[in-house]
Design a protein around this motif. Structure first.
Motif, PDB file in Angstrom:
ATOM      1  N   VAL A 169       0.830  -1.198   0.000  1.00 48.06           N
ATOM      2  CA  VAL A 169       0.000   0.000   0.000  1.00 48.06           C
ATOM      3  C   VAL A 169       0.869   1.255   0.000  1.00 48.06           C
ATOM      4  O   VAL A 169       2.042   1.230   0.383  1.00 48.06           O
ATOM      5  N   PHE A 170       0.257   2.326  -0.443  1.00 45.70           N
ATOM      6  CA  PHE A 170       0.813   3.666  -0.353  1.00 45.70           C
ATOM      7  C   PHE A 170      -0.188   4.456   0.477  1.00 45.70           C
ATOM      8  O   PHE A 170      -1.369   4.495   0.136  1.00 45.70           O
ATOM      9  N   PHE A 171       0.284   5.064   1.544  1.00 52.85           N
ATOM     10  CA  PHE A 171      -0.653   5.758   2.425  1.00 52.85           C
ATOM     11  C   PHE A 171       0.084   6.827   3.210  1.00 52.85           C
ATOM     12  O   PHE A 171       1.179   6.607   3.703  1.00 52.85           O
ATOM     13  N   SER A 172      -0.550   7.985   3.330  1.00 56.67           N
ATOM     14  CA  SER A 172       0.024   9.064   4.133  1.00 56.67           C
ATOM     15  C   SER A 172      -1.110   9.868   4.758  1.00 56.67           C
ATOM     16  O   SER A 172      -1.958  10.397   4.041  1.00 56.67           O
ATOM     17  N   GLN A 173      -1.126   9.918   6.086  1.00 56.24           N
ATOM     18  CA  GLN A 173      -2.126  10.699   6.815  1.00 56.24           C
ATOM     19  C   GLN A 173      -1.518  11.206   8.108  1.00 56.24           C
ATOM     20  O   GLN A 173      -0.721  10.525   8.737  1.00 56.24           O
ATOM     21  N   GLN A 174      -1.926  12.388   8.474  1.00 58.32           N
ATOM     22  CA  GLN A 174      -1.496  12.973   9.734  1.00 58.32           C
ATOM     23  C   GLN A 174      -2.683  13.020  10.686  1.00 58.32           C
ATOM     24  O   GLN A 174      -3.773  13.451  10.304  1.00 58.32           O
ATOM     25  N   ASN A 175      -2.462  12.560  11.908  1.00 57.61           N
ATOM     26  CA  ASN A 175      -3.481  12.630  12.957  1.00 57.61           C
ATOM     27  C   ASN A 175      -4.815  12.022  12.498  1.00 57.61           C
ATOM     28  O   ASN A 175      -5.864  12.641  12.598  1.00 57.61           O
TER      29      ASN A 175
END
Length: 95
Positions: free
Chosen positions: A65-71
């Protein structure tokens, strides 16, 4: 009277566990992964949040997977990386 007290205590326990499940999935973490296996993502979430995951690694093998999230809440992360392939549930404080 005993049956009533037992029923009341049982309902309280069910509500308590349900609330605990919601707290676990609503825990927020920041995570950014690129071309990582889902197992590695779950391990990273576990390290950052203290939430334990139990899963069959064979089902997640070679799924990257490719994933990027903050908080972001854990349930939103899981819904995103698992998409329609797999589901999860919270049982006894574990996902």
């Amino acid at each position: 009277m005993r049956k009533f007290i037992f029923l009341l205590l049982s309902l309280f326990c069910v509500e308590f566990l349900s609330a605990q499940d919601n707290i676990i999935t609503q825990t927020k973490v920041s995570i950014s992964v690129s071309d990582k296996e889902i197992c590695d993502v779950l391990d990273a979430i576990s390290l950052k949040s203290g939430v334990n995951f139990t899963y069959n690694s064979e089902l997640l093998k070679n799924q990257k997977v490719f994933f990027s999230q903050q908080n972001c809440e854990i349930d939103k992360i899981l819904n995103s990386i698992l998409s329609d392939k797999l589901t999860y549930s919270v049982i006894g404080g574990n996902i």
